[in-house]
Structures are given as C-alpha cells and as structure tokens.
Design a protein around this motif. Sequence first.
Motif, short mmCIF file in Angstrom:
data_model
loop_
_atom_site.label_atom_id
_atom_site.label_comp_id
_atom_site.label_asym_id
_atom_site.label_seq_id
_atom_site.Cartn_x
_atom_site.Cartn_y
_atom_site.Cartn_z
N ASN A 7 -14.57 6.29 52.00
CA ASN A 7 -14.96 5.14 52.79
C ASN A 7 -15.75 5.64 53.99
O ASN A 7 -15.26 6.47 54.75
CB ASN A 7 -13.72 4.37 53.24
CG ASN A 7 -14.07 3.04 53.88
OD1 ASN A 7 -15.23 2.75 54.15
ND2 ASN A 7 -13.07 2.24 54.11
N GLU A 10 -13.88 3.94 59.08
CA GLU A 10 -12.43 3.78 59.18
C GLU A 10 -12.10 3.14 60.53
O GLU A 10 -12.62 3.58 61.56
CB GLU A 10 -11.79 5.16 59.06
CG GLU A 10 -10.32 5.21 59.13
CD GLU A 10 -9.82 6.65 59.04
OE1 GLU A 10 -8.63 6.85 59.34
OE2 GLU A 10 -10.60 7.57 58.70
N SER A 11 -11.27 2.12 60.51
CA SER A 11 -10.85 1.47 61.76
C SER A 11 -9.63 2.22 62.31
O SER A 11 -8.62 2.34 61.63
CB SER A 11 -10.50 0.01 61.48
OG SER A 11 -9.86 -0.56 62.59
N SER A 100 -3.92 -3.24 65.47
CA SER A 100 -4.34 -2.03 64.74
C SER A 100 -3.65 -1.86 63.40
O SER A 100 -4.17 -1.20 62.50
CB SER A 100 -4.12 -0.79 65.60
OG SER A 100 -4.90 -0.86 66.77
N ASN A 101 -2.48 -2.45 63.23
CA ASN A 101 -1.77 -2.33 61.95
C ASN A 101 -2.25 -3.37 60.94
O ASN A 101 -1.77 -3.41 59.82
CB ASN A 101 -0.25 -2.44 62.15
CG ASN A 101 0.15 -3.76 62.78
OD1 ASN A 101 -0.68 -4.48 63.31
ND2 ASN A 101 1.42 -4.08 62.72
N GLU A 102 -3.22 -4.19 61.31
CA GLU A 102 -3.79 -5.20 60.41
C GLU A 102 -5.17 -4.75 59.93
O GLU A 102 -5.82 -3.93 60.58
CB GLU A 102 -3.94 -6.55 61.13
CG GLU A 102 -2.64 -7.11 61.66
CD GLU A 102 -2.86 -8.39 62.46
OE1 GLU A 102 -3.86 -9.09 62.23
OE2 GLU A 102 -2.02 -8.65 63.35
N GLU A 103 -5.60 -5.31 58.84
CA GLU A 103 -6.95 -5.04 58.33
C GLU A 103 -7.97 -5.80 59.19
O GLU A 103 -7.70 -6.92 59.62
CB GLU A 103 -7.08 -5.52 56.88
CG GLU A 103 -6.33 -4.67 55.88
CD GLU A 103 -6.95 -3.30 55.71
OE1 GLU A 103 -8.19 -3.19 55.72
OE2 GLU A 103 -6.18 -2.33 55.57
N LEU A 104 -9.11 -5.18 59.41
CA LEU A 104 -10.19 -5.90 60.08
C LEU A 104 -10.66 -7.04 59.18
O LEU A 104 -10.77 -6.85 57.96
CB LEU A 104 -11.39 -4.98 60.33
CG LEU A 104 -11.30 -3.96 61.44
CD1 LEU A 104 -12.61 -3.19 61.52
CD2 LEU A 104 -10.99 -4.58 62.76
N ASN A 106 -13.11 -9.29 57.09
CA ASN A 106 -14.29 -8.88 56.33
C ASN A 106 -15.59 -9.12 57.10
O ASN A 106 -16.50 -8.31 57.05
CB ASN A 106 -14.31 -9.58 54.97
CG ASN A 106 -15.27 -8.91 54.02
OD1 ASN A 106 -15.30 -7.68 53.92
ND2 ASN A 106 -16.07 -9.70 53.33
N TRP A 109 -16.25 -6.21 59.31
CA TRP A 109 -16.70 -5.04 58.56
C TRP A 109 -18.19 -5.15 58.23
O TRP A 109 -18.95 -4.19 58.33
CB TRP A 109 -15.90 -4.84 57.28
CG TRP A 109 -14.65 -4.06 57.46
CD1 TRP A 109 -13.39 -4.46 57.12
CD2 TRP A 109 -14.50 -2.74 58.01
NE1 TRP A 109 -12.47 -3.48 57.45
CE2 TRP A 109 -13.13 -2.42 57.98
CE3 TRP A 109 -15.39 -1.80 58.52
CZ2 TRP A 109 -12.63 -1.20 58.44
CZ3 TRP A 109 -14.90 -0.59 58.99
CH2 TRP A 109 -13.54 -0.30 58.94
#
Length: 121
Positions: A7, A10-11, A100-104, A106, A109
Amino acid sequence: MKTSMVNPLESLYFLESADFYLVEIKRNDLDEQAPISDKFKWLKIEKHALAITELTFSSMDSSLEIEERYFKEGFLKFNKEDGTFIEKYNLAQYALQNRSNEELPNELWILIKAMLIKTAV
C-alpha cells in the motif's frame, strides 16, 4: 517471481475536530533514501471544502501518554482519546477526537492519494 503490492500510503494518526481532520500519512512508495520529510506528511483537511493543507513539521515530543507535534502553522497535543490543535499565535484552539483506530473515510483517501501520489502518464 512474485511481487507484493505494498500500500503506497498508510495512515498513522487520524484526528477530527468539528471543522477539519488532521492526518499523519506515511508514504511507503518512496525509496529508502528519501528524506524523512517526504516519507511522513501531516495534512489538515477542511471538512466542508475538502481542501488539503500540508502542515510544516518542526519537531515532536512523545511519551507513554501524550504526543506533541510542533508545526510552523501551530501546535498539536493529543492522547489516545482526544487532543487540541492550537493555531500559530494562539489565533484559535480546536478540540479533537482521536480516531486513529478507525479507517479513514474513502473520500479522504481519494483526496490524499490525488495530492501525494503523482501518476506517470
């Protein structure tokens, strides 16, 4: 020979205020010798306009409980739950939630990739 697809982005940190997101992105698509300032980017993304501003990183401090980041544009202090971003000259202070423990999302991104990754045509 198999090639693994890494990837490119990376966040690392994802913080949210009522008006904007603060995101630290690590670029995995750069050469090992690339400057650290190219590999790690702090971005401020305005929610309503979806406009991205790259923050100019100066320094950081880190402990078990508190993270601090100093930028030309202001100061960020946060822990695992929340934080505060203080604009330069104390013009404004913003309460942040640490996500921070969540997905960004879409849509973020897509914006970040469009800004950071230049596709060869």
